[in-house]
Design an enzyme around this catalytic site. Sequence first.
Site, PDB file in Angstrom:
ATOM      1  N   GLU A  95      39.974  65.283  68.969  1.00 17.36           N
ATOM      2  CA  GLU A  95      39.587  64.165  69.826  1.00 17.36           C
ATOM      3  C   GLU A  95      39.568  64.551  71.289  1.00 17.36           C
ATOM      4  O   GLU A  95      40.357  65.381  71.735  1.00 17.36           O
ATOM      5  CB  GLU A  95      40.603  63.040  69.677  1.00 17.36           C
ATOM      6  CG  GLU A  95      40.587  62.434  68.315  1.00 17.36           C
ATOM      7  CD  GLU A  95      41.677  61.405  68.148  1.00 17.36           C
ATOM      8  OE1 GLU A  95      42.040  61.148  67.004  1.00 17.36           O
ATOM      9  OE2 GLU A  95      42.166  60.885  69.160  1.00 17.36           O
ATOM     10  N   CYS A 116      40.482  63.879  78.565  1.00 18.03           N
ATOM     11  CA  CYS A 116      41.656  64.421  77.891  1.00 18.03           C
ATOM     12  C   CYS A 116      41.170  65.350  76.785  1.00 18.03           C
ATOM     13  O   CYS A 116      40.460  64.917  75.879  1.00 18.03           O
ATOM     14  CB  CYS A 116      42.423  63.215  77.348  1.00 18.03           C
ATOM     15  SG  CYS A 116      43.778  63.611  76.290  1.00 18.03           S
ATOM     16  N   CYS A 123      49.072  70.386  65.166  1.00 19.31           N
ATOM     17  CA  CYS A 123      50.066  70.900  66.105  1.00 19.31           C
ATOM     18  C   CYS A 123      51.305  71.308  65.312  1.00 19.31           C
ATOM     19  O   CYS A 123      51.712  70.618  64.374  1.00 19.31           O
ATOM     20  CB  CYS A 123      50.438  69.828  67.133  1.00 19.31           C
ATOM     21  SG  CYS A 123      51.630  70.425  68.365  1.00 19.31           S
ATOM     22  N   CYS A 127      56.593  66.759  66.944  1.00 23.50           N
ATOM     23  CA  CYS A 127      57.351  65.680  67.598  1.00 23.50           C
ATOM     24  C   CYS A 127      57.294  64.466  66.669  1.00 23.50           C
ATOM     25  O   CYS A 127      56.242  64.167  66.093  1.00 23.50           O
ATOM     26  CB  CYS A 127      56.749  65.361  68.964  1.00 23.50           C
ATOM     27  SG  CYS A 127      56.759  66.796  70.050  1.00 23.50           S
ATOM     28  N   CYS A 130      54.524  61.564  66.984  1.00 24.63           N
ATOM     29  CA  CYS A 130      53.151  61.924  67.336  1.00 24.63           C
ATOM     30  C   CYS A 130      52.262  62.068  66.110  1.00 24.63           C
ATOM     31  O   CYS A 130      52.647  62.683  65.113  1.00 24.63           O
ATOM     32  CB  CYS A 130      53.174  63.234  68.121  1.00 24.63           C
ATOM     33  SG  CYS A 130      51.537  63.829  68.563  1.00 24.63           S
ATOM     34  N   GLY A 170      47.302  68.984  70.001  1.00 27.33           N
ATOM     35  CA  GLY A 170      47.777  70.363  70.108  1.00 27.33           C
ATOM     36  C   GLY A 170      48.641  70.622  71.321  1.00 27.33           C
ATOM     37  O   GLY A 170      48.723  69.809  72.241  1.00 27.33           O
ATOM     38  N   GLU A 171      49.318  71.763  71.287  1.00 26.27           N
ATOM     39  CA  GLU A 171      50.200  72.182  72.385  1.00 26.27           C
ATOM     40  C   GLU A 171      49.454  73.281  73.166  1.00 26.27           C
ATOM     41  O   GLU A 171      49.338  74.417  72.679  1.00 26.27           O
ATOM     42  CB  GLU A 171      51.527  72.685  71.790  1.00 26.27           C
ATOM     43  CG  GLU A 171      52.449  73.394  72.753  1.00 26.27           C
ATOM     44  CD  GLU A 171      52.714  72.651  74.054  1.00 26.27           C
ATOM     45  OE1 GLU A 171      53.163  71.495  74.040  1.00 26.27           O
ATOM     46  OE2 GLU A 171      52.464  73.259  75.117  1.00 26.27           O
ATOM     47  N   SER A 202      49.481  69.766  79.963  1.00 26.03           N
ATOM     48  CA  SER A 202      50.668  69.029  79.515  1.00 26.03           C
ATOM     49  C   SER A 202      51.370  69.840  78.418  1.00 26.03           C
ATOM     50  O   SER A 202      50.730  70.342  77.505  1.00 26.03           O
ATOM     51  CB  SER A 202      50.239  67.672  78.952  1.00 26.03           C
ATOM     52  OG  SER A 202      51.339  66.982  78.411  1.00 26.03           O
ATOM     53  N   SER A 225      56.119  66.832  78.991  1.00 23.30           N
ATOM     54  CA  SER A 225      56.442  65.683  78.143  1.00 23.30           C
ATOM     55  C   SER A 225      57.945  65.692  77.908  1.00 23.30           C
ATOM     56  O   SER A 225      58.442  66.440  77.069  1.00 23.30           O
ATOM     57  CB  SER A 225      55.700  65.793  76.810  1.00 23.30           C
ATOM     58  OG  SER A 225      54.321  65.710  77.040  1.00 23.30           O
ATOM     59  N   LEU A 226      58.645  64.849  78.648  1.00 24.21           N
ATOM     60  CA  LEU A 226      60.109  64.882  78.585  1.00 24.21           C
ATOM     61  C   LEU A 226      60.616  63.945  77.478  1.00 24.21           C
ATOM     62  O   LEU A 226      61.301  64.372  76.565  1.00 24.21           O
ATOM     63  CB  LEU A 226      60.671  64.499  79.956  1.00 24.21           C
ATOM     64  CG  LEU A 226      62.005  65.101  80.326  1.00 24.21           C
ATOM     65  CD1 LEU A 226      61.991  66.611  80.267  1.00 24.21           C
ATOM     66  CD2 LEU A 226      62.427  64.642  81.726  1.00 24.21           C
ATOM     67  N   HIS A 227      60.288  62.685  77.606  1.00 20.69           N
ATOM     68  CA  HIS A 227      60.585  61.658  76.583  1.00 20.69           C
ATOM     69  C   HIS A 227      62.066  61.469  76.289  1.00 20.69           C
ATOM     70  O   HIS A 227      62.440  60.637  75.453  1.00 20.69           O
ATOM     71  CB  HIS A 227      59.850  61.918  75.259  1.00 20.69           C
ATOM     72  CG  HIS A 227      58.378  62.173  75.402  1.00 20.69           C
ATOM     73  ND1 HIS A 227      57.615  61.612  76.391  1.00 20.69           N
ATOM     74  CD2 HIS A 227      57.527  62.952  74.684  1.00 20.69           C
ATOM     75  CE1 HIS A 227      56.358  62.031  76.265  1.00 20.69           C
ATOM     76  NE2 HIS A 227      56.288  62.844  75.242  1.00 20.69           N
ATOM     77  N   ASN A 301      52.614  54.142  71.693  1.00 25.05           N
ATOM     78  CA  ASN A 301      51.535  53.586  70.894  1.00 25.05           C
ATOM     79  C   ASN A 301      51.883  53.807  69.421  1.00 25.05           C
ATOM     80  O   ASN A 301      51.864  54.954  68.966  1.00 25.05           O
ATOM     81  CB  ASN A 301      50.262  54.348  71.257  1.00 25.05           C
ATOM     82  CG  ASN A 301      49.029  53.519  71.038  1.00 25.05           C
ATOM     83  OD1 ASN A 301      49.093  52.298  70.942  1.00 25.05           O
ATOM     84  ND2 ASN A 301      47.908  54.180  70.958  1.00 25.05           N
ATOM     85  N   CYS A 344      46.192  60.357  71.324  1.00 27.83           N
ATOM     86  CA  CYS A 344      45.241  61.287  70.726  1.00 27.83           C
ATOM     87  C   CYS A 344      45.743  61.648  69.334  1.00 27.83           C
ATOM     88  O   CYS A 344      46.923  61.842  69.128  1.00 27.83           O
ATOM     89  CB  CYS A 344      45.140  62.553  71.564  1.00 27.83           C
ATOM     90  SG  CYS A 344      43.840  62.442  72.775  1.00 27.83           S
TER      91      CYS A 344
HETATM   92  N1  SAH Z   1      51.361  68.912  73.232  1.00 27.03           N
HETATM   93  C1  SAH Z   1      51.300  68.498  74.579  1.00 27.03           C
HETATM   94  C2  SAH Z   1      49.989  67.830  74.950  1.00 27.03           C
HETATM   95  C3  SAH Z   1      49.425  66.871  73.951  1.00 27.03           C
HETATM   96  S1  SAH Z   1      50.323  65.389  73.668  1.00 27.03           S
HETATM   97  C4  SAH Z   1      52.470  67.625  74.931  1.00 27.03           C
HETATM   98  O1  SAH Z   1      53.199  67.242  74.027  1.00 27.03           O
HETATM   99  O2  SAH Z   1      52.662  67.369  76.120  1.00 27.03           O
HETATM  100  C5  SAH Z   1      49.939  64.422  75.119  1.00 27.03           C
HETATM  101  C6  SAH Z   1      50.939  63.339  75.414  1.00 27.03           C
HETATM  102  O3  SAH Z   1      50.822  62.238  74.502  1.00 27.03           O
HETATM  103  C7  SAH Z   1      52.359  63.821  75.315  1.00 27.03           C
HETATM  104  O4  SAH Z   1      53.120  63.380  76.413  1.00 27.03           O
HETATM  105  C8  SAH Z   1      52.807  63.175  74.023  1.00 27.03           C
HETATM  106  O5  SAH Z   1      54.179  63.120  73.927  1.00 27.03           O
HETATM  107  C9  SAH Z   1      52.126  61.841  74.084  1.00 27.03           C
HETATM  108  N2  SAH Z   1      52.069  61.101  72.822  1.00 27.03           N
HETATM  109  C10 SAH Z   1      51.952  61.600  71.574  1.00 27.03           C
HETATM  110  N3  SAH Z   1      51.918  60.601  70.680  1.00 27.03           N
HETATM  111  C11 SAH Z   1      52.010  59.437  71.357  1.00 27.03           C
HETATM  112  C12 SAH Z   1      52.028  58.057  70.992  1.00 27.03           C
HETATM  113  N4  SAH Z   1      51.921  57.678  69.729  1.00 27.03           N
HETATM  114  N5  SAH Z   1      52.150  57.133  71.974  1.00 27.03           N
HETATM  115  C13 SAH Z   1      52.226  57.509  73.260  1.00 27.03           C
HETATM  116  N6  SAH Z   1      52.202  58.790  73.668  1.00 27.03           N
HETATM  117  C14 SAH Z   1      52.105  59.749  72.726  1.00 27.03           C
HETATM  118 FE1  SF4 Z   2      52.347  68.524  69.430  1.00 26.58          FE
HETATM  119 FE2  SF4 Z   2      52.390  67.338  71.861  1.00 26.58          FE
HETATM  120 FE3  SF4 Z   2      52.205  65.878  69.566  1.00 26.58          FE
HETATM  121 FE4  SF4 Z   2      54.497  67.139  70.176  1.00 26.58          FE
HETATM  122  S1  SF4 Z   2      53.520  65.478  71.344  1.00 26.58           S
HETATM  123  S2  SF4 Z   2      53.496  67.099  68.141  1.00 26.58           S
HETATM  124  S3  SF4 Z   2      53.739  69.000  71.100  1.00 26.58           S
HETATM  125  S4  SF4 Z   2      50.694  67.311  70.358  1.00 26.58           S
END
Ligand code: SAH
Ligand code: SF4
Length: 367
Positions: A95, A116, A123, A127, A130, A170-171, A202, A225-227, A301, A344
């Site tokens: 996407e 984006c 990936c 996480c 995700c 993806g990362e 990111s 992406s700290l979270h 989301n 995404c």
């Molecule tokens: N892998 C990289 C880049 C892709 S993810 C990373 O993790 O940073 C891009 C962003 O979307 C990240 O901050 C990720 O944590 C966030 N993300 C993933 N799933 C999500 C969801 N369901 N709701 C909100 N943000 C989400």
């Molecule tokens: Fe991969 Fe980023 Fe999703 Fe984590 S948040 S699974 S690193 S795409």
Amino acid sequence: MIPGDLRSFYDCTKDDLLALFESVGQPKYRVDQLLRWLYRRRETRWENMSDLPEGLRQTLAASLPLSLPEVANTAGAKDSTLKFLFRFSDGSMVESVLIPPSPALYGSLSKRKTLCLSTQVGCAYGCKFCASGLDGWKRNLSAGEIVGQFLAAEAASGEKINNIVFMGMGEPLANFAAVMKSIDILNSPWGADLGARHITVSTSGLVPEILKLADQPRQIRLAVSLHGATDEVRDQIMPVNRKYPLDSLLRACTYYANQKKQKLSFEYILIAGINDRPSDSRALAQIARSLHAKINLIPYNPVEGLPWQRSSDSSQQNFLETLRKNGVVATLRREKGGDIAAACGQLRMKTLAGTNEISSPSPSRED
Ligand code: SAH
Ligand code: SF4
């Protein structure tokens, strides 16, 4: 004759093309002519490249493909965010999301059109919240497949994109070489000519690659992406934290910020009951202050099949206020565009499951 990592003309940097043209006895200025067709005029058909000799066009056409990813599906949102599902020649899908200028993110006068981009199919980092990592990692995208998303999104939308975020599937730092090459093509004056400060990578926190990126000359931006503001929270939702715990990650972030003389951004999704307590907000404020970093809060989301819920509006607001009271620059993305960008992986999931209600390939918007 052609190096193995070049699978299409969009995988080629100027240096790659110079070597290729030299090997078939062509002068250097022909490379500039071809690059103008590819990136200025966006021509995708050899027969229209009128200032290249017929024989050369035939040689080039026989050497590598010149094809952009196919638009397999599109989805629109009320705020005119446009989400593309792209299909590559092997059938893999990723996407890309086109996000209109957002006052909350960039100020009301901003003309930023952000795309984006995805960097991998699936990936490996898994996480827990995700959609992109649900089926694991399938393969890396090539530089040309990354650049192809940009060119195809501009062609399909008719929009000029002036900001790129590597926040799709993806990362990016786990596909380091291809992502760096795509940045070379997107950033260079002979390529898409986007300013380095309009390109953000990111990462979920790959420490060695953050250090490597810090030593590269380009002034690209880094979003982390700290979270979670503690190892306890990050360990629970991001397996990568067991390999690179918070203190090593923050040291790498400090190195990056110092090397590039740049303020970093931390992405922080708000998940109900997991990372949205007042104590989380205070711990995050402390981290942000010590690094002079900006915080982007993103309401989670929800993903079908996963147990996590978005924080309530009042928790989101309290979290933001605590950060601001502690002197931290923070935004809370409320627009649908932000949600879609952050989520995404979900359009792909629906399309693969055959449950998408959106017809292909014409864009359909809800408004
Ligand atoms: N892998 C990289 C880049 C892709 S993810 C990373 O993790 O940073 C891009 C962003 O979307 C990240 O901050 C990720 O944590 C966030 N993300 C993933 N799933 C999500 C969801 N369901 N709701 C909100 N943000 C989400
Ligand atoms: Fe991969 Fe980023 Fe999703 Fe984590 S948040 S699974 S690193 S795409």
